[in-house]
Design a protein around this motif. Sequence first.
Motif, PDB file in Angstrom:
ATOM      1  N   ARG A 169     -14.535 -18.190 -54.176  1.00 46.72           N
ATOM      2  CA  ARG A 169     -14.024 -16.941 -54.753  1.00 46.72           C
ATOM      3  C   ARG A 169     -12.552 -16.766 -54.413  1.00 46.72           C
ATOM      4  NH1 ARG A 169     -12.665 -12.225 -53.142  1.00 46.72           N
ATOM      5  NH2 ARG A 169     -13.283 -12.660 -50.989  1.00 46.72           N
ATOM      6  N   LEU A 170     -12.199 -17.025 -53.175  1.00 49.04           N
ATOM      7  CA  LEU A 170     -10.825 -16.843 -52.716  1.00 49.04           C
ATOM      8  C   LEU A 170      -9.859 -17.775 -53.435  1.00 49.04           C
ATOM      9  CD1 LEU A 170      -9.051 -15.387 -50.541  1.00 49.04           C
ATOM     10  CD2 LEU A 170      -9.428 -17.394 -49.106  1.00 49.04           C
ATOM     11  N   THR A 171     -10.278 -19.006 -53.640  1.00 47.72           N
ATOM     12  CA  THR A 171      -9.406 -20.000 -54.277  1.00 47.72           C
ATOM     13  C   THR A 171      -9.565 -20.028 -55.790  1.00 47.72           C
ATOM     14  OG1 THR A 171     -11.076 -21.738 -54.004  1.00 47.72           O
ATOM     15  CG2 THR A 171      -9.472 -21.461 -52.224  1.00 47.72           C
ATOM     16  N   GLN A 172     -10.500 -19.221 -56.298  1.00 48.05           N
ATOM     17  CA  GLN A 172     -10.802 -19.211 -57.725  1.00 48.05           C
ATOM     18  C   GLN A 172     -11.083 -20.629 -58.220  1.00 48.05           C
ATOM     19  OE1 GLN A 172      -7.402 -17.204 -59.495  1.00 48.05           O
ATOM     20  NE2 GLN A 172      -8.212 -15.197 -58.971  1.00 48.05           N
ATOM     21  N   GLY A 173     -11.791 -21.353 -57.365  1.00 47.23           N
ATOM     22  CA  GLY A 173     -12.066 -22.742 -57.677  1.00 47.23           C
ATOM     23  C   GLY A 173     -13.338 -22.926 -58.483  1.00 47.23           C
ATOM     24  N   ASP A 174     -13.310 -23.895 -59.387  1.00 45.46           N
ATOM     25  CA  ASP A 174     -14.497 -24.232 -60.159  1.00 45.46           C
ATOM     26  C   ASP A 174     -14.835 -25.712 -60.025  1.00 45.46           C
ATOM     27  OD1 ASP A 174     -12.408 -25.276 -61.568  1.00 45.46           O
ATOM     28  OD2 ASP A 174     -12.854 -24.242 -63.454  1.00 45.46           O
ATOM     29  N   ARG A 175     -14.131 -26.390 -59.086  1.00 47.29           N
ATOM     30  CA  ARG A 175     -14.411 -27.793 -58.851  1.00 47.29           C
ATOM     31  C   ARG A 175     -15.463 -27.936 -57.753  1.00 47.29           C
ATOM     32  NH1 ARG A 175      -8.338 -30.041 -58.262  1.00 47.29           N
ATOM     33  NH2 ARG A 175      -8.090 -27.971 -57.359  1.00 47.29           N
ATOM     34  N   PRO A 176     -16.125 -29.089 -57.687  1.00 52.40           N
ATOM     35  CA  PRO A 176     -17.128 -29.299 -56.639  1.00 52.40           C
ATOM     36  C   PRO A 176     -16.520 -29.190 -55.244  1.00 52.40           C
ATOM     37  CG  PRO A 176     -17.330 -30.961 -58.357  1.00 52.40           C
ATOM     38  CD  PRO A 176     -16.059 -30.220 -58.626  1.00 52.40           C
ATOM     39  N   VAL A 177     -17.381 -28.872 -54.286  1.00 52.89           N
ATOM     40  CA  VAL A 177     -16.981 -28.692 -52.896  1.00 52.89           C
ATOM     41  C   VAL A 177     -17.417 -29.914 -52.091  1.00 52.89           C
ATOM     42  CG1 VAL A 177     -17.346 -27.253 -50.842  1.00 52.89           C
ATOM     43  CG2 VAL A 177     -17.211 -26.208 -53.104  1.00 52.89           C
ATOM     44  N   ALA A 178     -16.625 -30.260 -51.079  1.00 54.23           N
ATOM     45  CA  ALA A 178     -17.026 -31.277 -50.112  1.00 54.23           C
ATOM     46  C   ALA A 178     -17.354 -30.589 -48.795  1.00 54.23           C
ATOM     47  CB  ALA A 178     -15.914 -32.293 -49.908  1.00 54.23           C
ATOM     48  N   LEU A 179     -18.320 -31.141 -48.063  1.00 54.75           N
ATOM     49  CA  LEU A 179     -18.711 -30.610 -46.762  1.00 54.75           C
ATOM     50  C   LEU A 179     -18.491 -31.669 -45.697  1.00 54.75           C
ATOM     51  CD1 LEU A 179     -22.127 -28.898 -47.671  1.00 54.75           C
ATOM     52  CD2 LEU A 179     -19.831 -27.893 -47.733  1.00 54.75           C
ATOM     53  N   VAL A 180     -17.836 -31.276 -44.600  1.00 54.78           N
ATOM     54  CA  VAL A 180     -17.662 -32.141 -43.435  1.00 54.78           C
ATOM     55  C   VAL A 180     -18.395 -31.483 -42.272  1.00 54.78           C
ATOM     56  CG1 VAL A 180     -16.028 -33.146 -41.794  1.00 54.78           C
ATOM     57  CG2 VAL A 180     -15.411 -32.950 -44.221  1.00 54.78           C
ATOM     58  N   GLY A 181     -19.240 -32.238 -41.572  1.00 58.18           N
ATOM     59  CA  GLY A 181     -19.969 -31.661 -40.449  1.00 58.18           C
ATOM     60  C   GLY A 181     -20.071 -32.641 -39.299  1.00 58.18           C
ATOM     61  N   HIS A 182     -20.151 -32.089 -38.082  1.00 56.49           N
ATOM     62  CA  HIS A 182     -20.286 -32.909 -36.884  1.00 56.49           C
ATOM     63  C   HIS A 182     -21.610 -32.617 -36.199  1.00 56.49           C
ATOM     64  CE1 HIS A 182     -19.541 -33.470 -32.404  1.00 56.49           C
ATOM     65  NE2 HIS A 182     -19.515 -34.699 -32.888  1.00 56.49           N
ATOM     66  N   SER A 183     -22.349 -33.655 -35.848  1.00 54.97           N
ATOM     67  CA  SER A 183     -23.552 -33.558 -35.015  1.00 54.97           C
ATOM     68  C   SER A 183     -24.544 -32.539 -35.583  1.00 54.97           C
ATOM     69  CB  SER A 183     -23.141 -33.223 -33.570  1.00 54.97           C
ATOM     70  OG  SER A 183     -24.222 -33.359 -32.685  1.00 54.97           O
ATOM     71  N   MET A 184     -24.780 -31.430 -34.879  1.00 56.45           N
ATOM     72  CA  MET A 184     -25.741 -30.425 -35.339  1.00 56.45           C
ATOM     73  C   MET A 184     -25.487 -30.029 -36.787  1.00 56.45           C
ATOM     74  SD  MET A 184     -26.111 -26.461 -34.000  1.00 56.45           S
ATOM     75  CE  MET A 184     -24.504 -26.006 -34.709  1.00 56.45           C
ATOM     76  N   ALA A 185     -24.224 -29.914 -37.155  1.00 59.05           N
ATOM     77  CA  ALA A 185     -23.886 -29.448 -38.500  1.00 59.05           C
ATOM     78  C   ALA A 185     -24.236 -30.455 -39.577  1.00 59.05           C
ATOM     79  CB  ALA A 185     -22.398 -29.108 -38.578  1.00 59.05           C
ATOM     80  N   THR A 186     -24.409 -31.737 -39.213  1.00 61.09           N
ATOM     81  CA  THR A 186     -24.703 -32.726 -40.249  1.00 61.09           C
ATOM     82  C   THR A 186     -26.030 -32.433 -40.934  1.00 61.09           C
ATOM     83  OG1 THR A 186     -25.719 -34.293 -38.676  1.00 61.09           O
ATOM     84  CG2 THR A 186     -23.354 -34.504 -39.074  1.00 61.09           C
ATOM     85  N   ASP A 187     -27.011 -31.994 -40.162  1.00 62.05           N
ATOM     86  CA  ASP A 187     -28.291 -31.652 -40.780  1.00 62.05           C
ATOM     87  C   ASP A 187     -28.139 -30.449 -41.695  1.00 62.05           C
ATOM     88  OD1 ASP A 187     -31.214 -32.026 -41.014  1.00 62.05           O
ATOM     89  OD2 ASP A 187     -31.335 -30.089 -39.993  1.00 62.05           O
ATOM     90  N   ILE A 188     -27.310 -29.503 -41.283  1.00 61.88           N
ATOM     91  CA  ILE A 188     -27.108 -28.288 -42.079  1.00 61.88           C
ATOM     92  C   ILE A 188     -26.408 -28.615 -43.391  1.00 61.88           C
ATOM     93  CG2 ILE A 188     -26.112 -25.981 -42.085  1.00 61.88           C
ATOM     94  CD1 ILE A 188     -28.378 -26.501 -40.005  1.00 61.88           C
ATOM     95  N   ILE A 189     -25.359 -29.431 -43.340  1.00 63.48           N
ATOM     96  CA  ILE A 189     -24.627 -29.725 -44.576  1.00 63.48           C
ATOM     97  C   ILE A 189     -25.430 -30.610 -45.507  1.00 63.48           C
ATOM     98  CG2 ILE A 189     -22.387 -29.355 -43.470  1.00 63.48           C
ATOM     99  CD1 ILE A 189     -21.959 -32.377 -43.442  1.00 63.48           C
ATOM    100  N   VAL A 190     -26.233 -31.516 -44.942  1.00 58.10           N
ATOM    101  CA  VAL A 190     -27.090 -32.349 -45.791  1.00 58.10           C
ATOM    102  C   VAL A 190     -28.095 -31.481 -46.532  1.00 58.10           C
ATOM    103  CG1 VAL A 190     -28.973 -34.036 -45.735  1.00 58.10           C
ATOM    104  CG2 VAL A 190     -26.839 -34.517 -44.537  1.00 58.10           C
ATOM    105  N   ARG A 191     -28.766 -30.593 -45.816  1.00 54.27           N
ATOM    106  CA  ARG A 191     -29.769 -29.729 -46.457  1.00 54.27           C
ATOM    107  C   ARG A 191     -29.122 -28.796 -47.476  1.00 54.27           C
ATOM    108  NH1 ARG A 191     -34.642 -30.314 -43.979  1.00 54.27           N
ATOM    109  NH2 ARG A 191     -34.591 -31.350 -41.934  1.00 54.27           N
ATOM    110  N   GLN A 192     -27.915 -28.321 -47.182  1.00 55.25           N
ATOM    111  CA  GLN A 192     -27.219 -27.473 -48.154  1.00 55.25           C
ATOM    112  C   GLN A 192     -26.888 -28.258 -49.414  1.00 55.25           C
ATOM    113  OE1 GLN A 192     -26.752 -24.223 -47.821  1.00 55.25           O
ATOM    114  NE2 GLN A 192     -25.737 -24.004 -49.796  1.00 55.25           N
ATOM    115  N   ALA A 193     -26.443 -29.489 -49.246  1.00 55.85           N
ATOM    116  CA  ALA A 193     -26.080 -30.317 -50.399  1.00 55.85           C
ATOM    117  C   ALA A 193     -27.287 -30.565 -51.307  1.00 55.85           C
ATOM    118  CB  ALA A 193     -25.494 -31.642 -49.937  1.00 55.85           C
ATOM    119  N   LEU A 194     -28.471 -30.675 -50.714  1.00 52.68           N
ATOM    120  CA  LEU A 194     -29.661 -30.968 -51.507  1.00 52.68           C
ATOM    121  C   LEU A 194     -30.091 -29.792 -52.376  1.00 52.68           C
ATOM    122  CD1 LEU A 194     -31.859 -32.974 -48.954  1.00 52.68           C
ATOM    123  CD2 LEU A 194     -30.230 -33.816 -50.669  1.00 52.68           C
ATOM    124  N   ARG A 195     -29.641 -28.587 -52.005  1.00 50.96           N
ATOM    125  CA  ARG A 195     -30.068 -27.418 -52.786  1.00 50.96           C
ATOM    126  C   ARG A 195     -28.923 -26.723 -53.523  1.00 50.96           C
ATOM    127  NH1 ARG A 195     -31.347 -22.273 -48.789  1.00 50.96           N
ATOM    128  NH2 ARG A 195     -29.175 -21.763 -48.273  1.00 50.96           N
TER     129      ARG A 195
END
Length: 206
Positions: free
Chosen positions: A108-134
């Motif tokens: 919303r802030l960037t008024q972006g309509d392009r796909p997003v990339a997620l970078v995560g470390h350790s604990m966050a890797t499971d979170i970003i993977v699950r987010q990407a799947l949905r």
Amino acid sequence: VQTCALPIWARSGLEISDRSFGSVPVTIYRLPGSAGPVVVIAHGFSGSRRMMEAFSLSLARNGYTAVAFDFPGHGDNPTPMLAEIVELSGATRQLMGSLETVIDEALRLTQGDRPVALVGHSMATDIIVRQALRDGRVATVIAVSMYSEAVTESVPDDLLVITGQFEPGRQWTGDWDPEDEAVEETESPTVSYVPVDPCQSVIMSI
């Protein structure tokens, strides 16, 4: 744990702003006037967005809009983290909720309509993977020191795994010579395991 001192010039010439998306503290890094794709950066357990700043600065200097944030119970986030860390209905759902809030507000802030990339470390890797799947807005996942039972041979569709040389259980295919900078690939063409020096800038094309 190896820590890296960032050079003084690393922040020069960048727009760096702190704000909150609801109760989630975030820092946004970008070049002045840049409207590059959004990369959301998520820290590991007991970490914070400040600890991920090398990624944020490197990405911003290469034209991306880097958005780093603090999960509940970490950094400047005042919301306690739920105790049920291994339960999908507990902390996992809570952390995914924070991540989704950041994605929503960053776009919303960037008024972006392009796909997003997620970078995560350790604990966050499971979170970003699950987010990407949905979340169909997520095109690329970069997992540093990854662990996630949600990863299969076919999903996420575009996944880069970065694993430290001496991490137990690292997933290499074949023998690896630390002097060899070649990328080792698994049988899946969408997953690569890349040996890196933790103090080197990681520049990714997304």
